[in-house]
Design a protein around this motif. Structure first.
Motif, mmCIF file in Angstrom:
data_model
loop_
_atom_site.group_PDB
_atom_site.id
_atom_site.type_symbol
_atom_site.label_atom_id
_atom_site.label_comp_id
_atom_site.label_asym_id
_atom_site.label_seq_id
_atom_site.Cartn_x
_atom_site.Cartn_y
_atom_site.Cartn_z
ATOM 1 N N GLY A 108 -27.047 22.848 -50.664
ATOM 2 C CA GLY A 108 -27.014 22.478 -49.258
ATOM 3 C C GLY A 108 -25.699 21.950 -48.759
ATOM 4 N N ILE A 109 -24.647 21.958 -49.586
ATOM 5 C CA ILE A 109 -23.326 21.475 -49.168
ATOM 6 C C ILE A 109 -22.511 22.662 -48.662
ATOM 7 N N GLY A 110 -21.982 22.544 -47.443
ATOM 8 C CA GLY A 110 -21.290 23.672 -46.825
ATOM 9 C C GLY A 110 -19.834 23.810 -47.196
ATOM 10 N N ALA A 111 -19.175 22.709 -47.576
ATOM 11 C CA ALA A 111 -17.746 22.757 -47.901
ATOM 12 C C ALA A 111 -17.439 21.700 -48.953
ATOM 13 N N ILE A 112 -16.555 22.047 -49.872
ATOM 14 C CA ILE A 112 -16.150 21.107 -50.916
ATOM 15 C C ILE A 112 -14.644 21.178 -51.102
ATOM 16 N N ALA A 113 -14.060 20.114 -51.664
ATOM 17 C CA ALA A 113 -12.626 20.085 -51.957
ATOM 18 C C ALA A 113 -12.394 20.522 -53.398
ATOM 19 N N ASP A 118 -3.005 19.002 -55.597
ATOM 20 C CA ASP A 118 -3.142 19.779 -54.370
ATOM 21 C C ASP A 118 -4.623 19.994 -54.113
ATOM 22 N N ASP A 119 -5.109 19.546 -52.954
ATOM 23 C CA ASP A 119 -6.506 19.707 -52.583
ATOM 24 C C ASP A 119 -6.650 20.833 -51.576
ATOM 25 N N ARG A 120 -7.691 21.634 -51.772
ATOM 26 C CA ARG A 120 -7.967 22.723 -50.830
ATOM 27 C C ARG A 120 -9.455 22.731 -50.521
ATOM 28 N N MET A 121 -9.774 22.810 -49.232
ATOM 29 C CA MET A 121 -11.171 22.862 -48.818
ATOM 30 C C MET A 121 -11.708 24.284 -48.970
ATOM 31 N N SER A 162 -13.991 28.231 -59.843
ATOM 32 C CA SER A 162 -14.053 27.763 -58.458
ATOM 33 C C SER A 162 -15.261 28.346 -57.739
ATOM 34 N N MET A 163 -15.528 29.614 -57.966
ATOM 35 C CA MET A 163 -16.648 30.254 -57.287
ATOM 36 C C MET A 163 -17.982 29.711 -57.775
ATOM 37 N N GLU A 164 -18.080 29.492 -59.081
ATOM 38 C CA GLU A 164 -19.316 28.916 -59.607
ATOM 39 C C GLU A 164 -19.541 27.513 -59.050
ATOM 40 N N GLU A 165 -18.467 26.737 -58.943
ATOM 41 C CA GLU A 165 -18.576 25.386 -58.397
ATOM 42 C C GLU A 165 -19.002 25.435 -56.936
ATOM 43 N N PHE A 166 -18.420 26.354 -56.161
ATOM 44 C CA PHE A 166 -18.803 26.449 -54.757
ATOM 45 C C PHE A 166 -20.241 26.934 -54.614
ATOM 46 N N GLU A 167 -20.633 27.943 -55.408
ATOM 47 C CA GLU A 167 -21.998 28.460 -55.320
ATOM 48 C C GLU A 167 -23.022 27.366 -55.627
ATOM 49 N N GLU A 168 -22.722 26.544 -56.631
ATOM 50 C CA GLU A 168 -23.631 25.448 -56.986
ATOM 51 C C GLU A 168 -23.749 24.462 -55.826
ATOM 52 N N ALA A 169 -22.597 24.125 -55.186
ATOM 53 C CA ALA A 169 -22.633 23.195 -54.052
ATOM 54 C C ALA A 169 -23.364 23.815 -52.863
ATOM 55 N N ASP A 209 -14.920 26.636 -47.987
ATOM 56 C CA ASP A 209 -16.162 26.862 -47.268
ATOM 57 C C ASP A 209 -16.573 28.322 -47.510
ATOM 58 N N GLU A 210 -17.564 28.787 -46.791
ATOM 59 C CA GLU A 210 -18.060 30.148 -47.038
ATOM 60 C C GLU A 210 -16.982 31.201 -46.781
ATOM 61 N N ALA A 211 -16.155 30.983 -45.740
ATOM 62 C CA ALA A 211 -15.099 31.951 -45.434
ATOM 63 C C ALA A 211 -14.064 32.002 -46.553
ATOM 64 N N THR A 212 -13.708 30.821 -47.094
ATOM 65 C CA THR A 212 -12.757 30.768 -48.214
ATOM 66 C C THR A 212 -13.328 31.498 -49.419
ATOM 67 N N TYR A 213 -14.601 31.261 -49.669
ATOM 68 C CA TYR A 213 -15.285 31.899 -50.800
ATOM 69 C C TYR A 213 -15.265 33.420 -50.658
ATOM 70 N N GLU A 214 -15.600 33.926 -49.458
ATOM 71 C CA GLU A 214 -15.633 35.372 -49.248
ATOM 72 C C GLU A 214 -14.248 35.991 -49.434
ATOM 73 N N ALA A 215 -13.204 35.295 -48.956
ATOM 74 C CA ALA A 215 -11.842 35.812 -49.118
ATOM 75 C C ALA A 215 -11.446 35.837 -50.590
ATOM 76 N N ALA A 216 -11.818 34.782 -51.308
ATOM 77 C CA ALA A 216 -11.481 34.712 -52.729
ATOM 78 C C ALA A 216 -12.256 35.729 -53.552
ATOM 79 N N MET A 217 -13.347 36.243 -53.001
ATOM 80 C CA MET A 217 -14.159 37.222 -53.723
ATOM 81 C C MET A 217 -13.503 38.595 -53.787
#
Length: 437
Positions: free
Chosen positions: A364-369, A387-390, A353-360, A392-400
């Motif tokens: 230049g994409i700020g949020a992904i599902a 189950d879909d979850r958005m 999930s983190m690699e996918e978000f970092e790539e997006a 964004d940067e805040a979600t990423y930081e929390a998951a880190m």
């Protein structure tokens, strides 16, 4: 996004395990026997912080000998110990004589002639009171540093929160740390001591056991977060109840307290592994007031209990949770199950999930599902859920946060590398150490 977490002065960001050992045992041919056993621990059996305990774990008549034992054993084997070493000395907020004794024991342990101080990271102070008493403890450590020509602030200081005064002092830390009149920036860990806290509060329970003191744990965790310190829960003295101990660590992690006192090597192993991301992902089903792990049967995640029942009635479904019964069509059932189910990701899932978000994000994409799907089976009735979850940067930081804990462990505990690779696989470990860099 800027890091909103209070910066930490020390290299370690997390402490999972805090193991205490008696410094001198009366009647043994070698009174330092327990110290020698603990300092030889390695891998998952070795704590992040080892505390030779020259206070409660050691009889008062043996403490002078205990201080000498600490110096001797740490000088001999401290260089090879994989965690940090923080002896606990005697201290008491309302007894100057005890505080003086603690200072004398620190001076014995830290004496460069004994060659132990180069392997000692700091000292642990029990029985502290209000913030003025914390300053006295800090001043005692500063005296030791000055006595032996050590750099001021080079020795860490940790306190055990064992009374209401100490708990209230947590509110004063941010204002006091960094003032030129003290060296409180040396503070490292805040450790709860629920037994003495219970005594100080004059608390009574029908069984004589300890109250859960959730508020104390929360306050300590909050105080640690605000001041850039590390929070550690107190001892879990039912040493046979490993499952209860594990549940306590999970409960603590949910409030930001990722460390716990360990009394045995088995507890150390449990506490070392518990806050790390799981090896296998799994689904949880909310069944009334409980969350129950579903069984992975390969083709479906299955619930076989009696708290939830599901039956198909023609083109509709009857879902019963406790006394609550609902008649639903397929779409309604799907949404109901999505609301009742929760996925617990493993390390591989997190990294994906983190690699996918970092790539997006880098494109230049700020949020992904992020989509998670599974086949769920209840009473033989199957349902495909998504189950879909958005993110964004805040979600990423929390998951880190759990991944940062893993990275901290991997950096500071090379003795655990082999076991970590056995748990997760070398590929996942390599990717996890690179995330966020």
């Amino acid at each position: 996004m800027a890091d909103t977490v209070t910066p930490r002065k020390h290299e370690r960001s997390f402490v999972r395990t805090f193991l205490t050992s008696p410094t001198a045992v009366k009647g043994e041919e070698d009174s330092a026997k327990m110290l020698r056993g603990a300092i030889g621990l390695r891998g998952m059996q070795a704590p992040d912080v080892w505390t030779p305990d020259n206070e409660d774990a050691t009889a008062p008549t043996m403490r002078d000998e205990g201080a000498e034992n600490v110096a001797e054993v740490v000088a001999e084997e401290g260089a090879d110990f994989p965690g940090e070493i923080h002896p606990r000395i005697v201290w008491r907020r309302d007894d100057a004589g005890t505080r003086y004794q603690g200072l004398q024991h620190m001076l014995r342990i830290a004496d460069p002639k004994k060659e132990a101080i180069e392997h000692i990271d700091g000292f642990v102070f029990p029985e502290v009171g209000d913030i003025d008493d914390w300053k006295k403890a800090d001043e005692a450590v500063t005296m030791v540093e000055n006595e032996y020509g050590l750099e001021e602030g080079s020795l860490k200081m940790s306190v055990i929160v064992e009374c209401a005064q100490a708990e209230l002092a947590l509110e004063d830390l941010r204002d006091e740390m960094g003032k030129p009149t003290n060296n409180l920036e040396r503070l490292f860990m805040l450790v709860d001591g629920e037994v003495d806290y219970t005594k100080d509060m004059r608390a009574i329970t029908p069984t004589g056991g300890l109250p859960p003191w959730v508020e104390l744990r929360h306050n300590t965790s909050r105080g640690a977060s605000a001041a850039g310190l590390i929070a550690v829960d107190g001892p879990y003295d039912d040493i046979r109840d490993i499952e209860g101990y594990r549940n306590r660590t999970i409960e603590n992690s949910a409030m930001g307290m990722n460390g716990i006192w360990s009394l045995t090597p088995d507890q150390v192993v449990t506490a070392n592994k518990s806050p790390l991301p799981p090896v296998e992902g799994y689904w949880l089903l909310e069944a009334g007031d409980r969350k129950i792990e579903l069984d992975d049967e390969g083709d479906a995640w299955t619930y076989a209990g009696d708290r939830v029942t599901l039956e198909e009635t023609g083109d509709r479904y009857r879902l019963t949770v406790g006394d609550d019964r609902k008649e639903l069509d397929e779409d309604e059932l799907h949404q109901e199950l999505v609301d009742m189910l929760e996925y617990v990701p493993n390390m591989d899932d997190m990294v994906d999930s983190m690699e996918e978000f970092e790539e997006a994000r880098d494109s230049g994409i700020g949020a992904i599902a992020m989509t998670r799907d599974a086949t769920v089976r209840i009473d033989g009735v199957e349902m495909e859920i998504e189950d879909d979850r958005m993110w964004d940067e805040a979600t990423y930081e929390a998951a880190m946060t759990p991944v940062k804990l893993f990275q901290d462990v991997y950096e500071n505990r090379p003795d655990q590398h082999e076991e970590l690779e056995e748990m997760y696989g070398a590929n996942v470990v390599d990717r996890a150490t690179e995330i966020g860099s």
